[in-house]
Write an enzyme that holds these catalytic residues in place. Structure first.
Site, mmCIF file in Angstrom:
data_model
loop_
_atom_site.group_PDB
_atom_site.id
_atom_site.type_symbol
_atom_site.label_atom_id
_atom_site.label_comp_id
_atom_site.label_asym_id
_atom_site.label_seq_id
_atom_site.Cartn_x
_atom_site.Cartn_y
_atom_site.Cartn_z
ATOM 1 N N SER A 263 0.558 -0.991 -0.471
ATOM 2 C CA SER A 263 -0.183 -0.132 0.202
ATOM 3 C C SER A 263 0.448 1.314 -0.612
ATOM 4 O O SER A 263 1.959 1.199 0.246
ATOM 5 C CB SER A 263 -1.180 -0.168 1.224
ATOM 6 O OG SER A 263 -1.652 1.116 1.262
ATOM 7 N N TYR B 157 -2.431 -0.880 9.969
ATOM 8 C CA TYR B 157 -2.615 -1.265 8.637
ATOM 9 C C TYR B 157 -1.335 -0.775 7.877
ATOM 10 O O TYR B 157 -0.650 -1.261 6.712
ATOM 11 C CB TYR B 157 -3.406 0.177 7.585
ATOM 12 C CG TYR B 157 -3.801 -0.260 6.670
ATOM 13 C CD1 TYR B 157 -4.468 -1.571 6.070
ATOM 14 C CD2 TYR B 157 -3.451 0.354 5.514
ATOM 15 C CE1 TYR B 157 -4.502 -2.090 4.739
ATOM 16 C CE2 TYR B 157 -3.629 -0.031 3.930
ATOM 17 C CZ TYR B 157 -4.074 -0.868 3.542
ATOM 18 O OH TYR B 157 -3.942 -1.357 2.464
#
Length: 253
Positions: free
Chosen positions: A145, A158
């Site tokens: 990500s 995350y």
């Protein structure tokens, strides 16, 4: 024809990745956790033959090793692993450090670490041992990500697990190169998946599109095309790289 295991393949980026490999003539094992209906729809859309559904809850101990064993049994082998499954940021798991009680903070962190980092690590281990045992080269592509680099203040677990996934890929790229196994990662920015459709309407959608100078967000198909290339023999010299796929919305030096 290769055998490809795609985790989180029931929709979104995972479905697009499965479709890209199937269109290239590969057989695909589509892993899903709970949403069998969406996984079956992915399977229905895949061209060609020999594709399989593989149910596994990747947060459970030993789930990754069992999944790879089943994939090998049903596909005959695993030549490519795409680690796409993850616990993604949602309103239900938002955990700002200043506002989140410790018990909730720990719950979210442990869940994301289990699924976003430890499960991919175990899957890499299992696929690597399978490939080494066959004396066969192969490829592993991890879906990370943009948040690993720019930070995720509302979802620090995350961002942290995705950064760790990138680091895992680079370590394994060095370790597995002598065995002919390439390991790469992609770092997508915001992608227009089904799960994100509501965010793309109204003012929030305008803000998200304005992050990129292209004036839009990415598509699952764009991520899938990059994953497919990185898993190809032509990309073996890219092993160890992390490819930014964010439309110039976040630039690293």
């Amino acid at each position: 024809m290769r055998a490809v295991l795609v985790t989180g393949g029931s929709r979104g980026i995972g479905r697009a990745v499965a479709l890209e490999f199937a269109r290239g003539g590969d057989r695909v094992g589509v892993q899903y956790a709970a949403n069998r209906a969406d996984a079956e729809e992915t399977l229905r859309q895949l061209p060609g033959e020999g594709h399989v559904l593989l149910q596994a809850e990747l947060g459970e101990p030993d789930a990754a090793e069992r999944l790879v064993s089943r994939a090998v049994a049903e596909l005959g082998a695993v030549d490519v692993l795409v680690n796409n499954a993850a616990v993604a940021p949602t309103e239900a798991n938002r955990h700002l450090v200043a506002d989140t009680p410790l018990a909730e903070w720990q719950r979210v962190w442990r869940r994301m670490v289990d699924v976003n980092l430890l499960a991919p690590a175990d899957l890499c281990w299992a696929v690597a041992h399978h490939l080494i045992g066959r004396a066969a080269g192969g490829a592993i592509v991890n879906v990370g990500s943009r948040g690993a680099f720019r930070g995720e203040p509302d979802f620090p677990a995350y961002g942290t697990t995705k950064a760790a996934l990138h680091a895992l890929g680079q370590s394994l790229a060095v370790a597995l190169a002598p065995h002919g196994i390439a390991v790469t990662s992609v770092a997508p920015g915001f992608v227009a998946t089904e799960r994100q459709a509501a965010k793309l309407t109204g003012a929030e959608g305008e803000r998200l599109r304005a992050q990129s100078p292209f004036g839009r967000v990415g598509t699952p198909e764009e991520i899938a095309a990059a994953v497919h290339f990185l898993a190809s023999p032509a990309a073996i010299w890219a092993s160890g790289t992390v490819v930014d796929l964010n439309g110039a919305s976040h630039l690293r030096i």
